[in-house]
Design a protein around this motif. Sequence first.
Motif, PDB file in Angstrom:
ATOM      1  N   ALA A  39       0.879  -1.178   0.071  1.00  0.00           N
ATOM      2  CA  ALA A  39      -0.232  -0.026   0.176  1.00  0.00           C
ATOM      3  C   ALA A  39       0.820   1.171  -0.069  1.00  0.00           C
ATOM      4  O   ALA A  39       1.893   1.421   0.678  1.00  0.00           O
ATOM      5  CB  ALA A  39      -0.904   0.276   1.317  1.00  0.00           C
ATOM      6  N   HIS A  40       0.478   2.374  -0.775  1.00  0.00           N
ATOM      7  CA  HIS A  40       0.985   3.664  -0.693  1.00  0.00           C
ATOM      8  C   HIS A  40       1.285   4.198   0.675  1.00  0.00           C
ATOM      9  O   HIS A  40       0.402   3.894   1.548  1.00  0.00           O
ATOM     10  CB  HIS A  40       0.108   4.593  -1.618  1.00  0.00           C
ATOM     11  N   GLN A  41       2.486   4.615   1.176  1.00  0.00           N
ATOM     12  CA  GLN A  41       2.992   4.942   2.340  1.00  0.00           C
ATOM     13  C   GLN A  41       2.666   6.348   2.564  1.00  0.00           C
ATOM     14  O   GLN A  41       3.540   7.468   2.128  1.00  0.00           O
ATOM     15  CB  GLN A  41       4.430   4.443   2.532  1.00  0.00           C
ATOM     16  N   ALA A  42       1.587   6.842   3.001  1.00  0.00           N
ATOM     17  CA  ALA A  42       1.202   8.319   3.226  1.00  0.00           C
ATOM     18  C   ALA A  42       0.958   8.407   4.490  1.00  0.00           C
ATOM     19  O   ALA A  42       1.350   9.420   5.045  1.00  0.00           O
ATOM     20  CB  ALA A  42       0.186   8.820   2.250  1.00  0.00           C
ATOM     21  N   ASN A  43       0.339   7.503   5.078  1.00  0.00           N
ATOM     22  CA  ASN A  43       0.154   7.799   6.658  1.00  0.00           C
ATOM     23  C   ASN A  43      -0.113   6.282   7.151  1.00  0.00           C
ATOM     24  O   ASN A  43      -0.833   5.592   6.512  1.00  0.00           O
ATOM     25  CB  ASN A  43      -1.095   8.752   7.030  1.00  0.00           C
ATOM     26  N   LYS A  44       0.449   6.024   8.195  1.00  0.00           N
ATOM     27  CA  LYS A  44       0.262   4.660   8.713  1.00  0.00           C
ATOM     28  C   LYS A  44      -1.140   4.303   8.964  1.00  0.00           C
ATOM     29  O   LYS A  44      -1.707   3.170   8.863  1.00  0.00           O
ATOM     30  CB  LYS A  44       1.179   4.154  10.124  1.00  0.00           C
ATOM     31  N   ARG A  45      -1.827   5.228   9.509  1.00  0.00           N
ATOM     32  CA  ARG A  45      -3.120   5.166   9.849  1.00  0.00           C
ATOM     33  C   ARG A  45      -4.024   4.752   8.439  1.00  0.00           C
ATOM     34  O   ARG A  45      -5.244   3.955   8.785  1.00  0.00           O
ATOM     35  CB  ARG A  45      -3.760   6.167  10.607  1.00  0.00           C
ATOM     36  N   ILE A  46      -3.755   5.263   7.553  1.00  0.00           N
ATOM     37  CA  ILE A  46      -4.563   4.731   6.415  1.00  0.00           C
ATOM     38  C   ILE A  46      -3.940   3.500   5.861  1.00  0.00           C
ATOM     39  O   ILE A  46      -4.971   2.415   5.445  1.00  0.00           O
ATOM     40  CB  ILE A  46      -3.991   5.815   4.915  1.00  0.00           C
ATOM     41  N   ILE A  47      -2.820   3.098   5.805  1.00  0.00           N
ATOM     42  CA  ILE A  47      -2.518   1.639   5.502  1.00  0.00           C
ATOM     43  C   ILE A  47      -3.075   0.689   6.310  1.00  0.00           C
ATOM     44  O   ILE A  47      -3.518  -0.401   6.078  1.00  0.00           O
ATOM     45  CB  ILE A  47      -0.980   1.625   5.817  1.00  0.00           C
ATOM     46  N   ASP A  48      -2.971   1.027   7.721  1.00  0.00           N
ATOM     47  CA  ASP A  48      -3.837   0.124   8.926  1.00  0.00           C
ATOM     48  C   ASP A  48      -5.360   0.052   8.404  1.00  0.00           C
ATOM     49  O   ASP A  48      -5.922  -1.148   8.590  1.00  0.00           O
ATOM     50  CB  ASP A  48      -3.505   0.586  10.188  1.00  0.00           C
ATOM     51  N   ALA A  49      -5.845   1.082   7.960  1.00  0.00           N
ATOM     52  CA  ALA A  49      -7.436   1.092   7.814  1.00  0.00           C
ATOM     53  C   ALA A  49      -7.606   0.024   6.628  1.00  0.00           C
ATOM     54  O   ALA A  49      -8.668  -0.742   6.559  1.00  0.00           O
ATOM     55  CB  ALA A  49      -7.890   2.462   7.581  1.00  0.00           C
ATOM     56  N   THR A  50      -6.687   0.218   5.809  1.00  0.00           N
ATOM     57  CA  THR A  50      -7.088  -0.526   4.233  1.00  0.00           C
ATOM     58  C   THR A  50      -6.772  -2.124   4.722  1.00  0.00           C
ATOM     59  O   THR A  50      -7.470  -2.849   4.345  1.00  0.00           O
ATOM     60  CB  THR A  50      -5.982  -0.111   3.441  1.00  0.00           C
ATOM     61  N   ALA A  51      -5.881  -2.367   5.811  1.00  0.00           N
ATOM     62  CA  ALA A  51      -5.730  -3.820   6.139  1.00  0.00           C
ATOM     63  C   ALA A  51      -6.775  -4.438   6.893  1.00  0.00           C
ATOM     64  O   ALA A  51      -7.198  -5.452   6.645  1.00  0.00           O
ATOM     65  CB  ALA A  51      -4.345  -3.954   6.806  1.00  0.00           C
ATOM     66  N   MET A  91       5.597  -2.642   5.087  1.00  0.00           N
ATOM     67  CA  MET A  91       5.603  -1.135   5.697  1.00  0.00           C
ATOM     68  C   MET A  91       6.942  -0.548   5.799  1.00  0.00           C
ATOM     69  O   MET A  91       7.939  -1.393   6.146  1.00  0.00           O
ATOM     70  CB  MET A  91       5.197  -1.295   7.304  1.00  0.00           C
ATOM     71  N   ASN A  92       7.091   0.491   5.316  1.00  0.00           N
ATOM     72  CA  ASN A  92       8.559   1.320   5.498  1.00  0.00           C
ATOM     73  C   ASN A  92       8.289   2.641   5.699  1.00  0.00           C
ATOM     74  O   ASN A  92       9.476   3.454   5.536  1.00  0.00           O
ATOM     75  CB  ASN A  92       9.394   0.724   4.271  1.00  0.00           C
ATOM     76  N   ILE A  93       7.069   2.993   5.843  1.00  0.00           N
ATOM     77  CA  ILE A  93       6.683   4.693   6.032  1.00  0.00           C
ATOM     78  C   ILE A  93       7.754   5.164   7.170  1.00  0.00           C
ATOM     79  O   ILE A  93       8.031   6.531   7.031  1.00  0.00           O
ATOM     80  CB  ILE A  93       5.344   4.914   6.226  1.00  0.00           C
ATOM     81  N   HIS A  94       8.008   4.545   8.397  1.00  0.00           N
ATOM     82  CA  HIS A  94       9.016   4.928   9.540  1.00  0.00           C
ATOM     83  C   HIS A  94      10.102   5.407   8.867  1.00  0.00           C
ATOM     84  O   HIS A  94      10.623   6.422   9.614  1.00  0.00           O
ATOM     85  CB  HIS A  94       8.965   3.990  10.570  1.00  0.00           C
ATOM     86  N   LYS A  95      10.836   4.655   7.686  1.00  0.00           N
ATOM     87  CA  LYS A  95      12.248   5.071   7.378  1.00  0.00           C
ATOM     88  C   LYS A  95      12.145   6.142   6.232  1.00  0.00           C
ATOM     89  O   LYS A  95      13.210   6.760   6.299  1.00  0.00           O
ATOM     90  CB  LYS A  95      12.540   3.768   6.705  1.00  0.00           C
ATOM     91  N   TYR A  96      11.046   6.114   5.488  1.00  0.00           N
ATOM     92  CA  TYR A  96      11.215   7.058   4.193  1.00  0.00           C
ATOM     93  C   TYR A  96      10.023   8.170   4.383  1.00  0.00           C
ATOM     94  O   TYR A  96      10.262   8.990   3.301  1.00  0.00           O
ATOM     95  CB  TYR A  96      11.196   6.289   3.070  1.00  0.00           C
ATOM     96  N   GLY A  97       9.048   8.129   5.200  1.00  0.00           N
ATOM     97  CA  GLY A  97       8.002   8.947   4.707  1.00  0.00           C
ATOM     98  C   GLY A  97       7.151   8.510   3.535  1.00  0.00           C
ATOM     99  O   GLY A  97       7.128   7.495   3.012  1.00  0.00           O
ATOM    100  N   ASN A  98       6.578   9.785   3.167  1.00  0.00           N
ATOM    101  CA  ASN A  98       5.897   9.649   2.060  1.00  0.00           C
ATOM    102  C   ASN A  98       6.520  10.040   0.697  1.00  0.00           C
ATOM    103  O   ASN A  98       6.970  11.269   0.456  1.00  0.00           O
ATOM    104  CB  ASN A  98       4.385  10.343   1.985  1.00  0.00           C
ATOM    105  N   THR A  99       7.199   9.151  -0.030  1.00  0.00           N
ATOM    106  CA  THR A  99       8.185   9.352  -1.175  1.00  0.00           C
ATOM    107  C   THR A  99       7.212   9.299  -2.665  1.00  0.00           C
ATOM    108  O   THR A  99       7.696   9.263  -3.584  1.00  0.00           O
ATOM    109  CB  THR A  99       9.258   8.332  -1.514  1.00  0.00           C
TER     110      THR A  99
END
Length: 334
Positions: free
Chosen positions: A255-267, A279-287
């Motif tokens: 899933a696109h990494q824009a906000n962990k809460r959006i990814i969690d909601a999709t899952a 998940m790698n949003i913690h390392k890179y943010g939204n690229t």
Amino acid sequence: MSKISAAITAVGAYVPEYVLTNQILETMVDTNDEWITSRTGIKERRILKEEGKGTSYLAIKAAQNLIDKKGLDPKNIDLVIVATATPDMKAASTAAFTASNIGAVNAFTFDLDAACSSFLFGMSVAAKYIESGSYKNVLLVGADKMSSLINYKDRTTCIIFGDGAGAVLFQPNEEGLGLQDEYLRSDGSGREFLQATYGGSSFPITPEVLEKGGQYAFQEGQTVFKNAVFNMADSTVKILERNRLTNNDVDWLVAHQANKRIIDATARRIDLEDKKVMMNIHKYGNTTSATLPLLLHDYESQLQKGDNLIFAAFGGGFNWGAIYLKWAYNSLTN
Ligand code: COA
């Protein structure tokens, strides 16, 4: 002859060295690590600091990484697509410059911009060229220097975005692996909520615009958030239903990494276990265009031939959707 499908057969990536941590952001704007972590899941992002280097620099590095890993002769690449929302310049495509620099001298090239869905839509386009039977090697690069659009005095955007690039190679497959189905949509009425307005043909940059910081990206965070949650989850459900898949059939959510809460909601919407959610949003943010291929790069060693991957993204425009793809190789034996 069996039907030709378009499979991903190699992955490459590049992120700049400079790490912009939440702690550093605390010294730049009125924010704090606890807020950023709990509201977005982001701890740090990479920033391309070097003067005069843009998106093509990131794209070339990621493409070169793929070429080296795969042992691919760049002369055999037929098409280079650079998915990006931050091209090097307004005219003269970033893809043409990227292709020349990696030695893809027999390729034609173009850029593709659908904001944060650029790479997802690029997968669809790349696959069509392969499925047509006319092309054998299509290189799709997702690259963005988001720091070029960000006002580092605006805490509502500067905490989210980072720079990076990822690349995948699409090749023909006759075992039924690769891209299976897609559900892609756009709604232009959403553009007022997320945009980098000025510098385009309708909105020229003037001294007054620069004075107001109009050259930077702007978003109405909550509206974008609600639309992203609804549409990413909805398209994920639709692609599962259409292909008669249950959550047990899904091996990975990409899933696109824009906000962990959006990814969690999709899952959560498809009741998927955390361990299947890349998940790698913690390392890179939204690229932006780079998030999906960076995920593939980070998880490549865990992917098995035949795995069912569901890609989902949402971004400015609005543009969004989901793609179902069967993984085509075990990375250790590729
Ligand atoms: N640090 C601390 N506080 C912040 C802050 C920051 N960086 N940014 C905003 N705030 C404050 C706001 O001013 C507001 O304060 P108030 O209640 O006193 O008015 C409060 O935090 C809540 O703001 P809100 O905008 O409602 O936060 P949020 O929970 O919606 O989170 C985003 C903001 C931007 C993280 C979230 O909306 C988001 O992720 N949106 C989608 C972004 C996205 O996907 N963009 C790319 C497109 S793919």
